[in-house]
Scaffold this active site. Structure first.
Site, PDB file in Angstrom:
ATOM      1  N   HIS A  62      16.392 103.779 -50.679  1.00 24.96           N
ATOM      2  CA  HIS A  62      17.591 104.658 -50.756  1.00 24.96           C
ATOM      3  C   HIS A  62      18.673 103.848 -51.798  1.00 24.96           C
ATOM      4  O   HIS A  62      19.010 102.726 -51.394  1.00 24.96           O
ATOM      5  CB  HIS A  62      18.172 104.744 -49.204  1.00 24.96           C
ATOM      6  CG  HIS A  62      19.644 104.983 -48.997  1.00 24.96           C
ATOM      7  ND1 HIS A  62      20.737 104.420 -48.856  1.00 24.96           N
ATOM      8  CD2 HIS A  62      19.793 106.539 -49.303  1.00 24.96           C
ATOM      9  CE1 HIS A  62      21.665 105.408 -48.924  1.00 24.96           C
ATOM     10  NE2 HIS A  62      21.266 106.630 -48.853  1.00 24.96           N
TER      11      HIS A  62
ATOM     12  N   HIS B 107      26.104 107.190 -56.460  1.00 27.12           N
ATOM     13  CA  HIS B 107      26.073 107.663 -55.225  1.00 27.12           C
ATOM     14  C   HIS B 107      27.307 109.173 -54.876  1.00 27.12           C
ATOM     15  O   HIS B 107      27.084 109.923 -54.323  1.00 27.12           O
ATOM     16  CB  HIS B 107      26.293 106.850 -54.205  1.00 27.12           C
ATOM     17  CG  HIS B 107      26.345 107.398 -52.640  1.00 27.12           C
ATOM     18  ND1 HIS B 107      27.703 107.631 -51.909  1.00 27.12           N
ATOM     19  CD2 HIS B 107      25.236 108.070 -51.925  1.00 27.12           C
ATOM     20  CE1 HIS B 107      27.461 108.367 -50.751  1.00 27.12           C
ATOM     21  NE2 HIS B 107      25.922 108.384 -50.910  1.00 27.12           N
TER      22      HIS B 107
HETATM   23  O1  G3P Z   1      20.200 111.766 -49.403  1.00 30.83           O
HETATM   24  C1  G3P Z   1      20.136 111.173 -48.146  1.00 30.83           C
HETATM   25  C2  G3P Z   1      21.001 109.948 -48.027  1.00 30.83           C
HETATM   26  O2  G3P Z   1      21.371 109.295 -49.266  1.00 30.83           O
HETATM   27  C3  G3P Z   1      22.208 110.167 -47.091  1.00 30.83           C
HETATM   28  O3  G3P Z   1      23.095 110.721 -47.848  1.00 30.83           O
HETATM   29  O4  G3P Z   1      25.297 109.918 -48.478  1.00 30.83           O
HETATM   30  O5  G3P Z   1      23.689 108.187 -48.978  1.00 30.83           O
HETATM   31  O6  G3P Z   1      23.717 110.063 -50.325  1.00 30.83           O
HETATM   32  P1  G3P Z   1      23.906 109.830 -48.922  1.00 30.83           P
HETATM   33 CA    CA Z   2      21.402 110.726 -51.397  1.00 31.17          CA
END
Ligand code: G3P
Ligand code: CA
Length: 325
Positions: A33, A75
């Site tokens: 992530h 992000h």
């Molecule tokens: O894309 C899934 C995960 O990244 C959750 O969302 O807000 O971190 O982009 P975000």
């Molecule tokens: Ca994301």
């Protein structure tokens, strides 16, 4: 003799069971992530290279357009919580006090220094035990630069690590007169990501846009519908008409803990009945909330709730967990 044959039967059954378990296990995926964002500032190339070395199945890219229509890996549509934009370009903030990626040319974006995420009002680092804010030299980069890094590393290491791009705020981009989705789909196609076999999963929170990607733009990619609010889970049947999976907030899977045992909502089983994979976000070893340990979080969601993958800031820990299981 009878007991030997019973023993052999048990052994056979046990080994079959292990094989079944292992084959199911191999379907669970680890998504780095924002890279290895638990260790290096999120969405930097350094964080992606570190993630790559940890052997996740996929590395995530959140995508936003620059003023000159270049998809940038960041992000948010804002710049001021991960860069020094407020110091370098103080006059470029909008009326709401925020600095927008879309107001800057790619060349200008590259002059910014990226740092660990912080609160732009207080200057305080978001995750205090992560890479120290303001230290090191990190830059923003384009989607293409990241694809070249991942494809280059796949070639030099012989691995086949996938990408997991997210179309960020398509409606905002449309209001600004830009079409982020079509630019991203073109870039993906240029780099060989065209169908479900191409090791790419495309994600979006905006359901209308993800459906448009499948129906109108006729994408054959593996699509994941991200889910932010619990009421959206009622749309599951509709999501299954165009998506291959869902990406819910992990709390939408948990019901309550009773006598030390977690009870779950029906989200995972409902999704599985519709043929949808479930990849919840976000597994953070330094932000456990309702769990006592990261091990408990991984065991509860990946094994007991039987999700199919995890977005995690700590890909090494989830890769090791799944390997040991
Ligand atoms: O894309 C899934 C995960 O990244 C959750 O969302 O807000 O971190 O982009 P975000
Ligand atoms: Ca994301």
């Amino acid at each position: 003799m009878k007991s030997i044959s019973l023993f052999l039967t048990c052994l056979l059954l046990f080994s079959c069971n292990t094989t079944i378990k292992n084959s199911l296990m191999s379907k669970k995926i680890v998504i780095a992530h924002r890279g290895a964002s638990g260790y290096l500032p999120e969405h930097t190339l350094e964080s992606k290279a570190m993630a790559f070395a940890m052997n996740p199945n996929f590395i995530e890219q959140d995508l936003v357009l620059s003023k000159d229509d270049i998809p940038i890996v960041i992000h948010d549509i804002y710049l001021d919580d991960v860069t020094d934009v407020a110091i370098k370009f103080p006059e470029r903030k909008r009326k709401d006090g925020r600095f927008y990626v879309i107001d800057f040319m790619f060349d200008e974006l590259q002059t910014l220094k990226v740092t660990e995420r912080f609160n732009p009002k207080t200057g305080k680092q978001f995750y205090p035990n992560r890479f120290p804010k303001g230290k090191g030299i990190f830059k923003l980069h384009s989607f293409e630069e990241e694809l070249q890094l991942i494809q280059g590393l796949n070639k030099s290491t012989g691995k086949n690590i996938g990408i997991y791009p997210e179309i960020k705020e398509p409606e905002f981009h449309q209001k600004e007169g830009k079409n982020l989705t079509e630019i991203v789909l073109k870039t993906l196609s240029d780099y060989g990501y065209k169908s479900k076999k191409d090791n790419c999963i495309l994600q979006c929170f905006d359901a209308k846009e993800l459906e448009r990607i499948r129906v109108e733009l006729k994408s054959e990619l593996f699509l994941v519908q991200l889910i932010e609010f619990p009421e959206e889970t009622k749309q599951l049947k509709h999501f299954a008409t165009y998506a291959d999976g869902i990406g819910p907030w992990y709390k939408q899977i948990l019901k309550k803990k009773e006598n030390g045992i977690w009870k779950f909502t029906s989200l995972v089983s409902d999704a599985h009945k519709l043929g949808l994979k479930v990849h919840p976000y976000t597994f953070r070893a330094d932000s456990l909330e309702e769990f006592s340990t990261f091990e408990e979080m991984m065991q509860t969601l990946l094994m007991d709730a039987n999700v199919d993958g995890a977005f995690t800031d700590f890909p090494d820990l989830v890769v090791n967990f799944l390997k040991e299981k």
